[in-house]
Scaffold this motif. Structure first.
Motif, PDB file in Angstrom:
ATOM      1  N   GLU A  72      41.384  44.172  43.497  1.00  0.00           N
ATOM      2  CA  GLU A  72      39.986  43.833  43.228  1.00  0.00           C
ATOM      3  C   GLU A  72      39.691  42.380  43.579  1.00  0.00           C
ATOM      4  OE1 GLU A  72      38.756  44.803  39.244  1.00  0.00           O
ATOM      5  OE2 GLU A  72      39.667  46.792  39.380  1.00  0.00           O
ATOM      6  N   VAL A  73      40.600  41.475  43.210  1.00  0.00           N
ATOM      7  CA  VAL A  73      40.399  40.054  43.514  1.00  0.00           C
ATOM      8  C   VAL A  73      40.393  39.836  45.027  1.00  0.00           C
ATOM      9  CG1 VAL A  73      41.416  37.739  43.322  1.00  0.00           C
ATOM     10  CG2 VAL A  73      41.325  39.229  41.318  1.00  0.00           C
ATOM     11  N   LYS A  75      39.690  42.000  47.431  1.00  0.00           N
ATOM     12  CA  LYS A  75      38.485  42.591  48.015  1.00  0.00           C
ATOM     13  C   LYS A  75      37.273  41.691  47.773  1.00  0.00           C
ATOM     14  CE  LYS A  75      35.567  46.686  47.904  1.00  0.00           C
ATOM     15  NZ  LYS A  75      35.221  47.891  47.195  1.00  0.00           N
ATOM     16  N   GLY A  76      37.134  41.186  46.546  1.00  0.00           N
ATOM     17  CA  GLY A  76      36.016  40.294  46.233  1.00  0.00           C
ATOM     18  C   GLY A  76      36.058  39.018  47.065  1.00  0.00           C
ATOM     19  N   GLU A  79      35.004  39.662  50.685  1.00  0.00           N
ATOM     20  CA  GLU A  79      33.550  39.780  50.814  1.00  0.00           C
ATOM     21  C   GLU A  79      32.878  38.412  50.792  1.00  0.00           C
ATOM     22  OE1 GLU A  79      32.031  42.449  47.845  1.00  0.00           O
ATOM     23  OE2 GLU A  79      33.223  44.134  48.584  1.00  0.00           O
ATOM     24  N   ILE A  80      33.301  37.550  49.874  1.00  0.00           N
ATOM     25  CA  ILE A  80      32.702  36.218  49.764  1.00  0.00           C
ATOM     26  C   ILE A  80      33.008  35.375  50.999  1.00  0.00           C
ATOM     27  CG2 ILE A  80      32.847  34.020  48.509  1.00  0.00           C
ATOM     28  CD1 ILE A  80      33.199  35.693  45.961  1.00  0.00           C
TER      29      ILE A  80
END
Length: 194
Positions: A72-73, A75-76, A79-80
């Protein structure tokens, strides 16, 4: 021995009298009865053998949760970072310093005792976990919070990794999002596809 069993089966109290008179036989019968009671109790009470299986299951579940947290980290962050002008295609790898930590509720008692003639004081404290009962007879601790794992480092590979301006923006974004030192962030240019 066959006669003795026949007397027992006939219901004659002579065998009881023989056991009462012979102390060794009385001890032997008592030990046999105690042994049978112990066997019966161990069969009725759930054994701790499942605890190893449960701890293995818990460890596998914790590893799965940790892997999910890292994904999750990553992937986030991808995106950023890819949204930053000039970054382009982005790949991120995150490493953790520790695993997630659970904080359980405790209650404590502190006491202070004054010494006798020497005037020394003794302090003592005790802490116990707060237990709650769920439906049925199961008890468990009261979970206050779960502390997420600390990030050890972040490796970023992106198309704009060789541009100083892009590197600065990515470093600032990652450091503020994860609350880590800029020394724990590595950025490199992504290899061109051939």
């Amino acid at each position: 021995m066959g006669k003795w069993f026949r007397r027992i089966a006939d219901g004659s109290p002579a065998w009881l009298e023989r056991i009462k008179k012979d102390k060794k036989l009385l001890l032997l019968v008592a030990a046999g009865l105690v042994g049978m009671v112990i066997l019966l109790v161990t069969e009725l009470v759930p054994s701790g053998g499942g605890s190893t299986e449960q701890s293995t299951h818990d460890a596998a579940e914790a590893a799965q949760e940790q892997s999910s947290y890292v994904s999750e980290v990553e992937k986030g962050l991808e995106e950023i970072i890819s949204a930053i002008a000039g970054a382009g295609r982005t790949k991120v790898m995150v490493t953790l310093e520790n695993s997630e930590e659970s904080v359980w509720a405790t209650q404590g008692k502190n006491s202070r005792e004054s010494g006798g003639a020497d005037g020394a004081e003794q302090y003592s404290s005790e802490e116990e976990y707060v237990l709650i009962r769920s439906s049925g007879s199961e008890e468990g601790g009261l979970l206050l919070k779960i502390i997420q794992p600390r990030i050890r480092g972040v490796a970023i590979v992106c198309d704009g990794g060789d541009n100083v301006y892009v590197r600065e923006k990515i470093t600032a974004a990652v450091a503020s999002v994860l609350d880590i030192s800029t020394a724990k962030i590595s950025i490199a240019k992504m290899a061109s596809e051939q």
